[in-house]
Design an enzyme around this catalytic site. Sequence first.
Site, PDB file in Angstrom:
ATOM      1  N   HIS A 156      -3.177  -2.689 -10.002  1.00 44.92           N
ATOM      2  CA  HIS A 156      -2.495  -3.574 -10.940  1.00 44.92           C
ATOM      3  C   HIS A 156      -1.149  -2.965 -11.321  1.00 44.92           C
ATOM      4  O   HIS A 156      -1.036  -1.749 -11.451  1.00 44.92           O
ATOM      5  CB  HIS A 156      -3.350  -3.741 -12.203  1.00 44.92           C
ATOM      6  CG  HIS A 156      -2.986  -4.953 -13.002  1.00 44.92           C
ATOM      7  ND1 HIS A 156      -1.952  -4.958 -13.900  1.00 44.92           N
ATOM      8  CD2 HIS A 156      -3.515  -6.194 -13.014  1.00 44.92           C
ATOM      9  CE1 HIS A 156      -1.858  -6.164 -14.436  1.00 44.92           C
ATOM     10  NE2 HIS A 156      -2.789  -6.932 -13.912  1.00 44.92           N
ATOM     11  N   ASP A 205      -9.594  -9.914 -10.591  1.00 38.23           N
ATOM     12  CA  ASP A 205     -10.027 -10.702  -9.437  1.00 38.23           C
ATOM     13  C   ASP A 205     -11.210 -10.086  -8.699  1.00 38.23           C
ATOM     14  O   ASP A 205     -11.872 -10.755  -7.911  1.00 38.23           O
ATOM     15  CB  ASP A 205      -8.862 -10.866  -8.441  1.00 38.23           C
ATOM     16  CG  ASP A 205      -7.777 -11.791  -8.978  1.00 38.23           C
ATOM     17  OD1 ASP A 205      -8.118 -12.761  -9.656  1.00 38.23           O
ATOM     18  OD2 ASP A 205      -6.587 -11.524  -8.706  1.00 38.23           O
TER      19      ASP A 205
HETATM   20  C1  LIG Z   1      -4.507 -11.443 -11.474  1.00 38.80           C
HETATM   21  C2  LIG Z   1      -3.704 -10.522 -10.740  1.00 38.80           C
HETATM   22  O1  LIG Z   1      -2.652 -10.847 -10.288  1.00 38.80           O
HETATM   23  S1  LIG Z   1      -4.295  -8.947 -10.597  1.00 38.80           S
HETATM   24  C3  LIG Z   1      -3.683  -8.399  -9.001  1.00 38.80           C
HETATM   25  C4  LIG Z   1      -4.325  -9.153  -7.885  1.00 38.80           C
HETATM   26  N1  LIG Z   1      -3.859  -8.655  -6.576  1.00 38.80           N
HETATM   27  C5  LIG Z   1      -4.633  -7.893  -5.795  1.00 38.80           C
HETATM   28  O2  LIG Z   1      -5.765  -7.544  -6.103  1.00 38.80           O
HETATM   29  C6  LIG Z   1      -4.025  -7.490  -4.460  1.00 38.80           C
HETATM   30  C7  LIG Z   1      -4.219  -6.018  -4.188  1.00 38.80           C
HETATM   31  N2  LIG Z   1      -3.415  -5.217  -5.084  1.00 38.80           N
HETATM   32  C8  LIG Z   1      -2.082  -4.999  -4.857  1.00 38.80           C
HETATM   33  O3  LIG Z   1      -1.506  -5.455  -3.889  1.00 38.80           O
HETATM   34  C9  LIG Z   1      -1.306  -4.184  -5.893  1.00 38.80           C
HETATM   35  O4  LIG Z   1      -2.166  -3.305  -6.564  1.00 38.80           O
HETATM   36  C10 LIG Z   1      -0.540  -5.084  -6.895  1.00 38.80           C
HETATM   37  C11 LIG Z   1       0.414  -6.001  -6.116  1.00 38.80           C
HETATM   38  C12 LIG Z   1      -1.517  -5.910  -7.707  1.00 38.80           C
HETATM   39  C13 LIG Z   1       0.271  -4.241  -7.870  1.00 38.80           C
HETATM   40  O5  LIG Z   1       0.928  -3.352  -7.147  1.00 38.80           O
HETATM   41  P1  LIG Z   1       2.341  -2.671  -7.426  1.00 38.80           P
HETATM   42  O6  LIG Z   1       2.518  -2.261  -8.808  1.00 38.80           O
HETATM   43  O7  LIG Z   1       3.411  -3.515  -6.854  1.00 38.80           O
HETATM   44  O8  LIG Z   1       2.093  -1.391  -6.574  1.00 38.80           O
HETATM   45  P2  LIG Z   1       2.373  -1.209  -5.034  1.00 38.80           P
HETATM   46  O9  LIG Z   1       1.926  -2.332  -4.197  1.00 38.80           O
HETATM   47  O10 LIG Z   1       3.803  -0.776  -4.952  1.00 38.80           O
HETATM   48  O11 LIG Z   1       1.384   0.000  -4.739  1.00 38.80           O
HETATM   49  C14 LIG Z   1       1.572   1.348  -5.210  1.00 38.80           C
HETATM   50  C15 LIG Z   1       0.697   2.256  -4.362  1.00 38.80           C
HETATM   51  O12 LIG Z   1      -0.670   1.938  -4.521  1.00 38.80           O
HETATM   52  C16 LIG Z   1      -1.227   1.441  -3.305  1.00 38.80           C
HETATM   53  N3  LIG Z   1      -2.035   0.301  -3.608  1.00 38.80           N
HETATM   54  C17 LIG Z   1      -1.911  -0.542  -4.673  1.00 38.80           C
HETATM   55  N4  LIG Z   1      -2.870  -1.455  -4.627  1.00 38.80           N
HETATM   56  C18 LIG Z   1      -3.583  -1.204  -3.520  1.00 38.80           C
HETATM   57  C19 LIG Z   1      -4.697  -1.831  -2.947  1.00 38.80           C
HETATM   58  N5  LIG Z   1      -5.231  -2.880  -3.485  1.00 38.80           N
HETATM   59  N6  LIG Z   1      -5.195  -1.339  -1.789  1.00 38.80           N
HETATM   60  C20 LIG Z   1      -4.650  -0.262  -1.218  1.00 38.80           C
HETATM   61  N7  LIG Z   1      -3.592   0.392  -1.723  1.00 38.80           N
HETATM   62  C21 LIG Z   1      -3.074  -0.098  -2.879  1.00 38.80           C
HETATM   63  C22 LIG Z   1      -0.029   1.068  -2.444  1.00 38.80           C
HETATM   64  O13 LIG Z   1      -0.314   1.095  -1.078  1.00 38.80           O
HETATM   65  C23 LIG Z   1       0.957   2.122  -2.861  1.00 38.80           C
HETATM   66  O14 LIG Z   1       0.553   3.343  -2.274  1.00 38.80           O
HETATM   67  P3  LIG Z   1       1.611   4.419  -1.766  1.00 38.80           P
HETATM   68  O15 LIG Z   1       2.413   4.799  -2.979  1.00 38.80           O
HETATM   69  O16 LIG Z   1       0.768   5.496  -1.197  1.00 38.80           O
HETATM   70  O17 LIG Z   1       2.460   3.698  -0.741  1.00 38.80           O
HETATM   71  O1  LIG Z   2      -0.527  -9.343 -15.220  1.00 43.19           O
HETATM   72  C1  LIG Z   2      -0.427  -9.389 -13.994  1.00 43.19           C
HETATM   73  O2  LIG Z   2       0.513  -8.843 -13.343  1.00 43.19           O
HETATM   74  C2  LIG Z   2      -1.439 -10.076 -13.182  1.00 43.19           C
HETATM   75  C3  LIG Z   2      -2.681 -10.372 -13.941  1.00 43.19           C
HETATM   76  O3  LIG Z   2      -3.530  -9.528 -14.118  1.00 43.19           O
HETATM   77  C4  LIG Z   2      -2.858 -11.680 -14.490  1.00 43.19           C
HETATM   78  O4  LIG Z   2      -1.986 -12.501 -14.342  1.00 43.19           O
HETATM   79  O5  LIG Z   2      -3.897 -11.925 -15.114  1.00 43.19           O
END
Ligand SMILES: CC(=O)SCCNC(=O)CCNC(=O)[C@H](O)C(C)(C)COP(=O)(O)OP(=O)(O)OC[C@H]1O[C@@H](n2cnc3c(N)ncnc32)[C@H](O)[C@@H]1OP(=O)(O)O
Ligand SMILES: O=C([O-])CC(=O)C(=O)O
Length: 376
Positions: A261, A312
Amino acid sequence: MTDYARGLEGVIANESALSKVDGAIGELSYLGYHIDQLVEKCSYEEVVYLLQNGRLPNRAELTDFEKRIRGDRELPQGVLDFLKSAPKNASPMDILRTGVSMLGLYDKRVKTGAPDIQENAEIALSLIAKTPVLVAAYHRFRQGLELPAVREDLSEAAHFLYLINGEEAGEVAVKTLDVALILHADHGMNASTFSARVTVATLSDMYSAITSAIGTLKGPLHGGANEGVILMLQEIGDLDGVDEYVEGKLTRKEKIMGIGHRIYKVLDPRAPHLRKLAIQLTEELGEPKWIKMSERIAQIMRDRKGLEANVDFYSATVYYSLGIPTDLFTPIFAIARTSGWTAQVLEQLRDNRLYRPLTLYTGPKEMLPVPPIESR
Ligand SMILES: CC(=O)SCCNC(=O)CCNC(=O)[C@H](O)C(C)(C)COP(=O)(O)OP(=O)(O)OC[C@H]1O[C@@H](n2cnc3c(N)ncnc32)[C@H](O)[C@@H]1OP(=O)(O)O
Ligand SMILES: O=C([O-])CC(=O)C(=O)O
């Protein structure tokens, strides 16, 4: 030069009194009320009232409010016709996005010019009432079934389950969905809420703002992750396959859905509620393997990457256990978040300023002469 924050990380984009997301300690509250308390003591309708009015309702206010929403569930015939004629294999999120946009066509309250806050507050309630019906209607029609007549005697959670199944759901299912709706109602400046606020800040209309938000929620990095979680569990198949699957994903630098997150550096405070429900429901169903696999995935991600589950991760298993088709998971998120999106849109309008950030230009430094087309 102004600092550049990739993905706007750490940037404060606006002010809001609606939800407080404390990423350091993993705490979420709506207008000062902790989600743990809201889940324990309130219905989804009370939370919607809270977000829309800034305070909790008393009994009489809640009754009036429920009546107001339940009386606004009918869809315009033109929208029903669209839902019946839409391709049967469309994504329900695309249907919802298009359906919400269409609702705007049939609403005479939508005007050009400066938006009227009171009228938009009314439109907000209409959208809260109609989005579940839109999703359920498409789900019925795509199976060649009729939509049951909308009813005014059922709560939002009970009514949605009634419409998609064609029969009333049991108490446990209704309570479970009610809790899930509360937990998804609002969440600070998440991507879809930001989209909604950016759209309406141009003095566009509520339907346009919610249409933008639905399109933004759909992506797998945001609300679309709940569908991704169940598809991942099904792809892995059983507990024995988890370690190899996760290691493979990490090696290929691919994301595990439902984990990580932008704001929470600890466990998402909504996850334990949904985890508890997922454990109860899968045990009752005699299908504990889904939760066992989820627990193992969460453990590996904690150990290997220091990342925790987000909202999620467990909601997917909860909806699956309720017998809800996978492609309705993200629409359910959208139905709940419509209460937050619309409240955020109204808050934006009450103290509006256009969003217009900068971009760090990375193109050619010098002006280029345009060559004749024959020599390009
Ligand atoms: C309701 C919502 O929106 S909650 C989020 C729902 N989305 C997901 O579950 C999708 C999976 N999760 C992700 O893609 C990310 O955790 C996000 C997009 C939610 C947030 O990520 P950001 O703050 O942008 O972090 P970012 O994607 O830059 O990741 C940072 C590091 O953690 C890792 N990482 C973050 N999430 C994950 C994951 N789910 N699986 C594997 N690695 C991950 C990245 O690969 C990165 O690693 P590195 O520094 O070694 O390259
Ligand atoms: O806050 C966020 O970035 C995503 C999230 O968890 C939501 O929308 O519930």
